[in-house]
Design an enzyme around this catalytic site. Structure first.
Site, PDB file in Angstrom:
ATOM      1  N   GLN A   1       0.848  -1.198   0.000  1.00 48.90           N
ATOM      2  CA  GLN A   1       0.000   0.000   0.000  1.00 48.90           C
ATOM      3  C   GLN A   1       0.880   1.244   0.000  1.00 48.90           C
ATOM      4  OE1 GLN A   1      -3.363  -0.723   3.135  1.00 48.90           O
ATOM      5  NE2 GLN A   1      -1.688  -2.103   3.595  1.00 48.90           N
ATOM      6  N   ASN A   2       2.197   1.042   0.119  1.00 50.66           N
ATOM      7  CA  ASN A   2       3.109   2.184   0.244  1.00 50.66           C
ATOM      8  C   ASN A   2       3.406   2.809  -1.118  1.00 50.66           C
ATOM      9  OD1 ASN A   2       3.057   1.460   2.874  1.00 50.66           O
ATOM     10  ND2 ASN A   2       5.086   0.519   2.905  1.00 50.66           N
ATOM     11  N   VAL A   3       3.770   4.084  -1.069  1.00 52.07           N
ATOM     12  CA  VAL A   3       3.959   4.849  -2.311  1.00 52.07           C
ATOM     13  C   VAL A   3       5.397   5.372  -2.391  1.00 52.07           C
ATOM     14  CG1 VAL A   3       1.517   5.502  -2.556  1.00 52.07           C
ATOM     15  CG2 VAL A   3       3.005   6.894  -1.100  1.00 52.07           C
TER      16      VAL A   3
ATOM     17  N   HIS B   1      -1.734   1.415  -4.183  1.00 53.99           N
ATOM     18  CA  HIS B   1      -2.076   2.826  -3.971  1.00 53.99           C
ATOM     19  C   HIS B   1      -1.197   3.742  -4.820  1.00 53.99           C
ATOM     20  CE1 HIS B   1      -4.134   2.059   0.195  1.00 53.99           C
ATOM     21  NE2 HIS B   1      -4.897   1.753  -0.827  1.00 53.99           N
TER      22      HIS B   1
ATOM     23  N   GLY C   1       3.118  -4.683   8.937  1.00 44.32           N
ATOM     24  CA  GLY C   1       3.055  -3.247   9.191  1.00 44.32           C
ATOM     25  C   GLY C   1       1.864  -2.529   8.599  1.00 44.32           C
ATOM     26  N   THR C   2       0.690  -3.155   8.665  1.00 44.88           N
ATOM     27  CA  THR C   2      -0.511  -2.422   8.244  1.00 44.88           C
ATOM     28  C   THR C   2      -1.597  -2.598   9.295  1.00 44.88           C
ATOM     29  OG1 THR C   2      -2.266  -2.205   6.583  1.00 44.88           O
ATOM     30  CG2 THR C   2      -1.222  -4.371   6.737  1.00 44.88           C
TER      31      THR C   2
ATOM     32  N   GLU D   1      -0.936  -6.360  18.381  1.00 40.90           N
ATOM     33  CA  GLU D   1      -1.653  -7.603  18.118  1.00 40.90           C
ATOM     34  C   GLU D   1      -2.722  -7.399  17.040  1.00 40.90           C
ATOM     35  OE1 GLU D   1      -3.142  -9.686  21.517  1.00 40.90           O
ATOM     36  OE2 GLU D   1      -3.987 -11.284  20.259  1.00 40.90           O
TER      37      GLU D   1
ATOM     38  N   ALA E   1       9.259  -4.713  11.991  1.00 40.38           N
ATOM     39  CA  ALA E   1       9.551  -5.484  10.773  1.00 40.38           C
ATOM     40  C   ALA E   1      11.060  -5.607  10.541  1.00 40.38           C
ATOM     41  CB  ALA E   1       8.886  -4.813   9.572  1.00 40.38           C
TER      42      ALA E   1
HETATM   43  P1  OAD Z   1      -1.239   2.667   9.411  1.00 43.44           P
HETATM   44  O1  OAD Z   1      -0.523   3.863   9.902  1.00 43.44           O
HETATM   45  O2  OAD Z   1      -2.726   2.664   9.456  1.00 43.44           O
HETATM   46  O3  OAD Z   1      -0.742   1.379  10.207  1.00 43.44           O
HETATM   47  C1  OAD Z   1       0.650   1.155  10.423  1.00 43.44           C
HETATM   48  C2  OAD Z   1       0.833  -0.212  11.026  1.00 43.44           C
HETATM   49  O4  OAD Z   1       2.237  -0.440  11.124  1.00 43.44           O
HETATM   50  C3  OAD Z   1       0.259  -0.376  12.446  1.00 43.44           C
HETATM   51  O5  OAD Z   1      -0.355  -1.653  12.573  1.00 43.44           O
HETATM   52  C4  OAD Z   1       1.515  -0.282  13.343  1.00 43.44           C
HETATM   53  O6  OAD Z   1       1.382  -1.034  14.544  1.00 43.44           O
HETATM   54  C5  OAD Z   1       2.544  -0.910  12.425  1.00 43.44           C
HETATM   55  N1  OAD Z   1       3.946  -0.548  12.677  1.00 43.44           N
HETATM   56  C6  OAD Z   1       4.471   0.620  13.164  1.00 43.44           C
HETATM   57  N2  OAD Z   1       5.818   0.562  13.194  1.00 43.44           N
HETATM   58  C7  OAD Z   1       6.157  -0.665  12.706  1.00 43.44           C
HETATM   59  C8  OAD Z   1       7.408  -1.340  12.481  1.00 43.44           C
HETATM   60  N3  OAD Z   1       8.586  -0.754  12.740  1.00 43.44           N
HETATM   61  N4  OAD Z   1       7.361  -2.602  11.985  1.00 43.44           N
HETATM   62  C9  OAD Z   1       6.182  -3.204  11.708  1.00 43.44           C
HETATM   63  N5  OAD Z   1       4.987  -2.624  11.911  1.00 43.44           N
HETATM   64  C10 OAD Z   1       4.969  -1.378  12.397  1.00 43.44           C
HETATM   65  O7  OAD Z   1      -0.718   2.382   7.913  1.00 43.44           O
HETATM   66  P2  OAD Z   1      -1.372   1.473   6.780  1.00 43.44           P
HETATM   67  O8  OAD Z   1      -2.136   0.346   7.347  1.00 43.44           O
HETATM   68  O9  OAD Z   1      -0.287   1.174   5.811  1.00 43.44           O
HETATM   69  O10 OAD Z   1      -3.803   5.101   2.037  1.00 43.44           O
HETATM   70  O11 OAD Z   1      -2.366   2.499   6.118  1.00 43.44           O
HETATM   71  C11 OAD Z   1      -3.135   2.078   5.005  1.00 43.44           C
HETATM   72  C12 OAD Z   1      -3.487   3.245   4.146  1.00 43.44           C
HETATM   73  O12 OAD Z   1      -4.041   4.318   4.941  1.00 43.44           O
HETATM   74  C13 OAD Z   1      -2.308   3.931   3.475  1.00 43.44           C
HETATM   75  O13 OAD Z   1      -1.859   3.242   2.310  1.00 43.44           O
HETATM   76  C14 OAD Z   1      -2.865   5.274   3.113  1.00 43.44           C
HETATM   77  C15 OAD Z   1      -3.524   5.595   4.456  1.00 43.44           C
HETATM   78  O14 OAD Z   1      -4.577   6.483   4.402  1.00 43.44           O
HETATM   79  C16 OAD Z   1      -4.247   6.157   1.328  1.00 43.44           C
HETATM   80  O15 OAD Z   1      -3.924   7.286   1.593  1.00 43.44           O
HETATM   81  C17 OAD Z   1      -5.175   5.794   0.205  1.00 43.44           C
END
Ligand code: OAD
Length: 268
Positions: A107-109, A125, A215-216, A244, A256
């Site tokens: 989902q990363n850009v 995305h 990491g999502t 979790e 990660a």
């Molecule tokens: P989020 O910010 O919603 O979630 C980030 C996730 O990464 C969370 O579950 C954190 O616990 C986890 N995290 C943080 N640091 C980490 C690390 N060092 N290693 C592993 N995990 C870690 O981001 P996304 O789920 O990617 O879309 O967000 C999805 C979409 O929402 C994005 O692509 C973007 C945003 O709005 C659009 O803008 C269309």
């Protein structure tokens, strides 16, 4: 259902035996490259509310009525990407591709999976490393140096040494902000997913037998449906995250950049 936890041996064995592994990533995989996530404390949406900044209409309104805030947002998004380099998580994911048939869906850009060596990455995305024309087609590829040039020009607007009106001229050749109207090829809220990557990603999700979800937060649809579709098609779901997960068969707790290199070590 509570997921089984931290059984690296078991997950390594599943990776070895996988017919088709998908690594599905979100902002957390790039956090250790200095790119802020969206929803963690001090995440991007904490500082810039998504109603104003995550959709095209909101962005246009902000640009017209609050240009300084608009430029601040662009800098907050672009500068970390412009100076980022792949971290050990991106490198471990690229390494997995040498061990078994692996598809990366992100989902990363930020283009960091490709920079770490991953091939045929599905960027559902879109990406800041491409510019789209008015019809959403790829008009141009950009390099990270190009992004750094854009950031330098944005800083000149931000510190008052260049008026905002001169920005389109300063970015000429990279992104034409006037006519024909071009924009970064990234998906905002309410917009269609990036194609053909999204169509491929859906097919991949239904075909895989193991999915590593890294990491999502799994809150933004339709991308967040991919693990569920994979599960329905019979895949095992393994989440790598410090927090979790709601739904997973297994959870490898942690960052990660720590967990994935350890997993690759278990495969050796
Ligand atoms: P989020 O910010 O919603 O979630 C980030 C996730 O990464 C969370 O579950 C954190 O616990 C986890 N995290 C943080 N640091 C980490 C690390 N060092 N290693 C592993 N995990 C870690 O981001 P996304 O789920 O990617 O879309 O967000 C999805 C979409 O929402 C994005 O692509 C973007 C945003 O709005 C659009 O803008 C269309």
């Amino acid at each position: 259902m509570t997921p089984r936890k931290d059984d690296h041996d078991c997950v390594a064995q599943q990776v070895r035996a996988a017919r088709h592994l998908i690594v599905f990533t979100g902002a957390g995989v790039s956090a250790e490259s200095g790119i802020p996530t969206f929803r963690d404390t001090s995440g991007l949406w904490e500082r810039f509310p998504p109603e104003e900044f995550a959709c095209w209409n909101g962005l246009v309104k902000t640009a017209l009525f609050h240009p300084a805030r608009f430029v601040e947002f662009l800098l907050a998004v672009l500068e970390p990407i412009a100076v980022a380099a792949p971290n050990p998580a991106h490198c471990a994911i690229a390494e997995l591709q040498h061990r078994c048939r692996t598809t990366v869906i992100t989902q990363n850009v930020d283009g960091l999976h490709q920079e770490a060596g991953s091939k045929s990455v599905r960027e559902v995305h879109g990406t800041f490393l491409q510019v789209a024309d008015g019809k959403g087609r790829v008009a141009r590829n950009l390099t990270r140096d190009d992004l750094r040039h854009v950031v330098e020009q944005l800083h000149r607007v931000h510190d008052g040494s260049m008026p905002l009106l001169r920005l389109p001229g300063a970015l000429k050749g990279l992104v034409n902000l006037l006519r024909p109207m071009e924009r970064p090829r990234v998906v905002l809220f309410g917009e269609a997913m990036a194609e053909p990557d999204w169509t491929f990603a859906q097919d991949d999700a239904r075909d895989c037998d193991l999915m590593l979800v890294v990491g999502t937060a799994g809150l933004v649809y339709p991308a967040a449906a991919l693990p569920r579709w994979a599960k329905q098609a019979g895949a095992e779901i393994v989440v790598v995250d410090p927090v979790e997960p709601f739904a997973a068969d297994q959870w490898l707790e942690g960052r990660a950049g720590d967990v994935l290199p350890r997993l690759v070590d278990h495969l050796r």
